[in-house]
Design an enzyme around this catalytic site. Structure first.
Site, PDB file in Angstrom:
ATOM      1  N   TYR A   1     167.774  84.696  54.807  1.00 21.79           N
ATOM      2  CA  TYR A   1     168.553  84.534  56.045  1.00 21.79           C
ATOM      3  C   TYR A   1     168.299  85.691  56.989  1.00 21.79           C
ATOM      4  O   TYR A   1     167.783  86.740  56.610  1.00 21.79           O
ATOM      5  CB  TYR A   1     170.052  84.415  55.747  1.00 21.79           C
ATOM      6  CG  TYR A   1     170.684  85.712  55.303  1.00 21.79           C
ATOM      7  CD1 TYR A   1     171.298  86.558  56.222  1.00 21.79           C
ATOM      8  CD2 TYR A   1     170.672  86.099  53.975  1.00 21.79           C
ATOM      9  CE1 TYR A   1     171.863  87.755  55.831  1.00 21.79           C
ATOM     10  CE2 TYR A   1     171.244  87.287  53.572  1.00 21.79           C
ATOM     11  CZ  TYR A   1     171.833  88.110  54.497  1.00 21.79           C
ATOM     12  OH  TYR A   1     172.394  89.299  54.102  1.00 21.79           O
ATOM     13  N   CYS A   2     168.683  85.464  58.256  1.00 27.27           N
ATOM     14  CA  CYS A   2     168.654  86.506  59.290  1.00 27.27           C
ATOM     15  C   CYS A   2     169.911  86.313  60.139  1.00 27.27           C
ATOM     16  O   CYS A   2     170.916  85.796  59.652  1.00 27.27           O
ATOM     17  CB  CYS A   2     167.370  86.418  60.115  1.00 27.27           C
ATOM     18  SG  CYS A   2     167.213  84.890  61.060  1.00 27.27           S
ATOM     19  N   ARG A   3     169.874  86.689  61.396  1.00 29.49           N
ATOM     20  CA  ARG A   3     171.057  86.557  62.246  1.00 29.49           C
ATOM     21  C   ARG A   3     171.276  85.110  62.674  1.00 29.49           C
ATOM     22  O   ARG A   3     172.362  84.575  62.526  1.00 29.49           O
ATOM     23  CB  ARG A   3     170.938  87.469  63.475  1.00 29.49           C
ATOM     24  CG  ARG A   3     172.202  87.462  64.349  1.00 29.49           C
ATOM     25  CD  ARG A   3     172.055  88.352  65.576  1.00 29.49           C
ATOM     26  NE  ARG A   3     170.961  87.942  66.446  1.00 29.49           N
ATOM     27  CZ  ARG A   3     171.052  86.975  67.363  1.00 29.49           C
ATOM     28  NH1 ARG A   3     172.179  86.329  67.533  1.00 29.49           N
ATOM     29  NH2 ARG A   3     170.009  86.671  68.095  1.00 29.49           N
TER      30      ARG A   3
END
Length: 88
Positions: free
Chosen positions: A46-48
């Protein structure tokens, strides 16, 4: 459920502000450079918002990983659904 690894591909400052419990930080630029140790386990990435994690999925596939799961809409969706982050 078996073992898996949670990979956060954001930057260190973002990670320090809050991340998923048990997540390991490997910023996308480090992943691109071939840095960061991935285990031979299913990957949750995941990221932002989902942009960097989509790029990370392609890199991980190129490295031969086949069981990769991406958190749709990133950490924003996680927080937006009322789930908690951890720090430290």
């Amino acid at each position: 459920p078996g073992a898996y690894q949670i990979i956060d591909v954001r930057q260190e400052t973002e990670y320090a502000q809050g991340h998923l419990p048990g997540a390991k930080l490997i910023p996308l630029d480090k992943l691109v450079a071939g840095e960061g140790q991935l285990d031979d386990l299913p990957i949750l990435v995941y990221c932002r918002s989902g942009n960097r994690s989509a790029a990370a999925v392609e890199i991980m596939q190129d490295l031969g990983f086949t069981e990769i799961y991406e958190l749709a809409d990133g950490i924003q969706a996680w927080v937006g659904s009322g789930r908690q982050l951890t720090t430290g």
